[in-house]
Write a protein that holds these residues in place. Structure first.
Motif, PDB file in Angstrom:
ATOM      1  N   LEU A 145       0.843  -1.206   0.000  1.00  0.00           N
ATOM      2  CA  LEU A 145       0.000   0.000   0.000  1.00  0.00           C
ATOM      3  C   LEU A 145       0.873   1.249   0.000  1.00  0.00           C
ATOM      4  CD1 LEU A 145      -2.838  -0.884   2.538  1.00  0.00           C
ATOM      5  CD2 LEU A 145      -3.046  -0.572   0.080  1.00  0.00           C
ATOM      6  N   TYR A 146       1.958   1.217   0.761  1.00  0.00           N
ATOM      7  CA  TYR A 146       2.866   2.362   0.817  1.00  0.00           C
ATOM      8  C   TYR A 146       3.458   2.643  -0.567  1.00  0.00           C
ATOM      9  CZ  TYR A 146       6.947   5.199   1.831  1.00  0.00           C
ATOM     10  OH  TYR A 146       7.894   6.200   1.818  1.00  0.00           O
ATOM     11  N   GLN A 147       3.916   1.592  -1.249  1.00  0.00           N
ATOM     12  CA  GLN A 147       4.497   1.773  -2.585  1.00  0.00           C
ATOM     13  C   GLN A 147       3.451   2.280  -3.571  1.00  0.00           C
ATOM     14  OE1 GLN A 147       5.900  -2.224  -2.940  1.00  0.00           O
ATOM     15  NE2 GLN A 147       8.021  -1.668  -2.471  1.00  0.00           N
ATOM     16  N   ARG A 148       2.233   1.777  -3.450  1.00  0.00           N
ATOM     17  CA  ARG A 148       1.170   2.241  -4.336  1.00  0.00           C
ATOM     18  C   ARG A 148       0.841   3.708  -4.073  1.00  0.00           C
ATOM     19  NH1 ARG A 148      -3.721  -1.490  -3.849  1.00  0.00           N
ATOM     20  NH2 ARG A 148      -4.446  -0.170  -5.544  1.00  0.00           N
ATOM     21  N   ALA A 149       0.877   4.133  -2.810  1.00  0.00           N
ATOM     22  CA  ALA A 149       0.608   5.534  -2.478  1.00  0.00           C
ATOM     23  C   ALA A 149       1.719   6.438  -3.014  1.00  0.00           C
ATOM     24  CB  ALA A 149       0.461   5.699  -0.972  1.00  0.00           C
ATOM     25  N   ARG A 150       2.960   5.971  -2.940  1.00  0.00           N
ATOM     26  CA  ARG A 150       4.084   6.773  -3.439  1.00  0.00           C
ATOM     27  C   ARG A 150       4.017   6.989  -4.945  1.00  0.00           C
ATOM     28  NH1 ARG A 150       8.257   9.227  -0.844  1.00  0.00           N
ATOM     29  NH2 ARG A 150       9.560   8.479  -2.504  1.00  0.00           N
ATOM     30  N   THR A 151       3.481   6.004  -5.674  1.00  0.00           N
ATOM     31  CA  THR A 151       3.418   6.117  -7.127  1.00  0.00           C
ATOM     32  C   THR A 151       2.054   6.575  -7.625  1.00  0.00           C
ATOM     33  OG1 THR A 151       2.835   3.781  -7.341  1.00  0.00           O
ATOM     34  CG2 THR A 151       5.174   4.349  -7.472  1.00  0.00           C
ATOM     35  N   GLY A 152       1.102   6.774  -6.717  1.00  0.00           N
ATOM     36  CA  GLY A 152      -0.219   7.242  -7.114  1.00  0.00           C
ATOM     37  C   GLY A 152      -1.042   6.180  -7.807  1.00  0.00           C
ATOM     38  N   ASP A 153      -0.925   4.973  -7.349  1.00  0.00           N
ATOM     39  CA  ASP A 153      -1.590   3.848  -8.002  1.00  0.00           C
ATOM     40  C   ASP A 153      -2.935   3.507  -7.341  1.00  0.00           C
ATOM     41  OD1 ASP A 153      -1.857   1.818  -9.853  1.00  0.00           O
ATOM     42  OD2 ASP A 153      -0.764   0.368  -8.642  1.00  0.00           O
ATOM     43  N   PHE A 154      -3.721   4.512  -7.023  1.00  0.00           N
ATOM     44  CA  PHE A 154      -5.062   4.318  -6.489  1.00  0.00           C
ATOM     45  C   PHE A 154      -6.043   5.042  -7.394  1.00  0.00           C
ATOM     46  CE2 PHE A 154      -2.577   4.077  -2.491  1.00  0.00           C
ATOM     47  CZ  PHE A 154      -2.930   2.789  -2.130  1.00  0.00           C
ATOM     48  N   GLN A 155      -7.182   4.444  -7.628  1.00  0.00           N
ATOM     49  CA  GLN A 155      -8.200   5.111  -8.428  1.00  0.00           C
ATOM     50  C   GLN A 155      -8.949   6.106  -7.544  1.00  0.00           C
ATOM     51  OE1 GLN A 155     -10.765   2.487 -10.526  1.00  0.00           O
ATOM     52  NE2 GLN A 155      -9.129   1.626 -11.760  1.00  0.00           N
ATOM     53  N   THR A 156      -9.022   7.328  -8.019  1.00  0.00           N
ATOM     54  CA  THR A 156      -9.703   8.391  -7.274  1.00  0.00           C
ATOM     55  C   THR A 156     -10.750   9.043  -8.164  1.00  0.00           C
ATOM     56  OG1 THR A 156      -7.983   9.952  -7.895  1.00  0.00           O
ATOM     57  CG2 THR A 156      -7.718   8.854  -5.767  1.00  0.00           C
ATOM     58  N   ASP A 157     -11.472   8.225  -8.929  1.00  0.00           N
ATOM     59  CA  ASP A 157     -12.436   8.756  -9.896  1.00  0.00           C
ATOM     60  C   ASP A 157     -13.630   9.430  -9.235  1.00  0.00           C
ATOM     61  OD1 ASP A 157     -10.812   7.765 -11.893  1.00  0.00           O
ATOM     62  OD2 ASP A 157     -11.904   5.877 -12.020  1.00  0.00           O
ATOM     63  N   SER A 158     -14.256   8.758  -8.324  1.00  0.00           N
ATOM     64  CA  SER A 158     -15.481   9.250  -7.715  1.00  0.00           C
ATOM     65  C   SER A 158     -15.208   9.771  -6.307  1.00  0.00           C
ATOM     66  CB  SER A 158     -16.521   8.120  -7.653  1.00  0.00           C
ATOM     67  OG  SER A 158     -17.571   8.456  -6.795  1.00  0.00           O
TER      68      SER A 158
END
Length: 78
Positions: free
Chosen positions: A7-20
């Protein structure tokens, strides 16, 4: 074979969908229910990941930027 990212690595690279905004707020609410205030003092790896995701989602939610803090002035009552 690519290793699963944390999760930390995904947060650092912006790998979360924030569409809605609603999905974003719902996920923030879910994360907040998983964390305790003492997790901030001595977080484990899971808590670091959750805190990273929470911060990423909040920082990348333009709907939270509606309030212009420059309009607030301590000298003038609202």
């Amino acid at each position: 074979m690519e290793r699963n990212r944390t999760l930390y690595q995904r947060a650092r690279t912006g790998d979360f969908q924030t569409d809605s905004v609603y999905d974003n707020l719902e996920r923030c609410r879910e994360i907040s229910h998983e964390l305790r205030i003492t997790d901030i003092i001595d977080p484990g790896s899971k808590q670091i990941g959750l805190l990273s995701e929470l911060l990423y989602r909040i920082q990348n939610m333009p709907e939270l930027e509606i309030l212009d803090l420059n309009l607030l002035d301590d000298r003038k009552p609202n």
